[in-house]
Design an enzyme around this catalytic site. Structure first.
Site: not given
Lengths: 339, 339
Positions: B130, B285, B314
């Site tokens: 991320s 995601d 995600h």
């Protein structure tokens, strides 16, 4: 002030969840003429926060929904500010005390309008975008013998869990504003409305839409921030917060089987829909993804899945934002009406 | 209170946007031993709101990130509450006045730590999830000769426009709470934090995750609402609002080319990354969709696109939530480290 629509008096209308709306009103607008046989009827319910004005893009001479051929009725959803809503209902059921309204209630009210006011017993087509699609599915399950055709687009027969969560975010943003005052505001909770708009912005259009910068090129905004303020905040700010929350609850609790007819058996409700149906999800819709539509179509005896090939996300279905998508929908509706 | 991590004094650290953080601090934790050749180094930056604790799931004996073999450094992102942050910086740069920090600033600070404190001149692997992936891409573009391998997963080299919009929603929900007081709160803006959590909930996991009810079956929550309160609100409430907004700004403004090296030429920055790279987006995601990773990989000379086959959205990338995804990532990292 002169209004360009009519209002049907529902009388004392008892809702599915128990409250009675006394002197309930269903605002509607019609296009075209009801023929003598009363067999040229199209019912076209509104979407989340939309009013009948916002449905007109799909109606026009030479289009599938042609007022020269069809008698088109647009009933306004309860809570949308024209039909009975938190914003226009007198005390004691006004504002935050406006009762919970289901899609079932909406369609029952619309059925009264269609049958009692117009004496219509058969409908050619029910069609709708988004929450209009939810109501379209309800028409099919609640009155399966009453229509030939259904065309729900960018919507579902039951609010999915993910869709429910997305709406929780919108609701939480709106109600985080202290000015909302638990619904007893006199000045509108502008900060909350703007926050809800910004939350919605990421969901309404697809990743591909933003990647292609269609907000700038196709929609003409001057920057991403201009799009967020000009389009999104501009869209939410004129709307009443309690109205938005009423319709949001209707949406979150949408389920064609949540009634005495089907007692929660969703597959039974889908299977009961007899009409020939085109289910048209937007290919890149983030909250009504095509997978959900596919699974609903699989349970319907006479339905076809027709994804709208578009990167406009949920706005592939309306409200007339992308001319190419409008042409696609119109072509498919023409095909359906010709069958 | 004893802490289980160390702090590197950055001194007077001038940021890319102009402010100077005097007495800036970079908190970090290491695992394993730096070998004599100093060639067994892995740098593993943290993610949005995460601290080094939240990175440990990918480290372990027998795993790719094995402390028996590697010297693993986890630097905490500026703004995360352990490194210099709104919540721990003394006046006058505290709270709402904490300056804008870029990913470039973060990686420059990490580079100081690695080179000045440890005397490391070469890194085997930079890896991160991320915003950790954002920093991983920055390492590759800012110091292209310094590492062999990169493994950014579920992240991007530049914040996409859609991702930016999603974060606008989170920010708007958080700051809609009047208790936020423009960042000068003494009591935390709990309503805003809860609202931000609910907005995030729809984005963090995929539609398919919610459809499959993995919140209930795999994660053990007792209802969807329990998941929203227990997991999501529980996740956001302990975090400092200004810290969250600092990192959110870092995220929204992430771009490996937004610096003197590349002067905004994103393709040049991608092309400059020499390290062998596995770019691993989560297949479902919603804010780092695989399409964005594919387009970044296309511009990198030595990168491979390896989508994580998962419906965890995600969270396919972390923080160790789904054991199957952890195994997939670990296997790929092993493959990369063996090359």
């Amino acid at each position: 002030m002169a209004v360009d629509y009519a209002t049907f008096e529902l009388g004392d209308f008892t809702l599915q969840r128990g409250a009675t709306l006394r002197g309930a009103k269903l605002a509607y607008k019609t296009f075209g003429e009801l023929n003598a046989a009363k067999d040229n009827v199209i019912v076209y319910p509104t979407w989340y926060s939309g009013q009948h004005y916002d449905n007109e893009w799909l109606i026009g001479e030479g289009m599938a929904l042609d007022p020269a051929k069809y008698f088109i009725i647009i009933p306004n959803m309860l809570g949308n500010g024209l039909s009975s809503s938190p914003s226009n209902t007198p005390e004691p059921y006004n504002a935050s005390r406006f009762p919970k309204v289901t899609a079932y209630d909406n369609v029952r009210a619309q059925h009264k309008l269609v049958t009692e006011l117009f004496g219509i017993s058969h409908i050619r087509l029910v069609v709708g975008w988004s929450m209009g699609a939810l109501q379209t599915f309800h028409w099919g399950a609640m009155y399966p013998d009453m229509m030939d055709l259904l065309a729900p687009f960018c919507g579902s027969a039951k609010c999915s869990r993910h869709n429910f969560v997305f709406l929780e975010g919108v609701k939480a943003a709106l109600t985080a504003d202290a000015a909302f005052l638990d619904g007893w505001y006199t000045d509108k909770p502008a900060k909350g409305l703007r926050a809800a708009a910004r939350v919605y912005a990421g969901w309404g259009f697809s990743q591909a839409f933003y990647r292609a910068e269609l907000d700038l090129t196709a929609m003409g905004y001057s920057s991403l921030e201009d799009f967020l303020v000009g389009f999104w905040e501009g869209f939410f700010l004129p709307k009443d917060a309690n109205n938005l929350l009423t319709m949001l609850w209707t949406w979150q609790n949408g389920d064609i089987s949540d009634n005495d007819l089907y007692k929660g058996d969703f597959q039974a409700a889908l299977a009961a829909i007899k009409a020939r149906t085109f289910v048209m999800p937007g290919q890149t819709d983030l909250y009504f993804p095509p997978e959900d539509s596919a699974s609903e179509v699989a349970g319907m005896p006479n339905a076809e899945l027709i994804p709208v090939p578009s990167i406009w996300g949920h706005f592939a279905g309306g409200p007339g934002t992308n001319p190419e998508d409008v042409r696609f929908l119109d072509r498919k509706l023409r095909e359906l009406l010709a069958s």
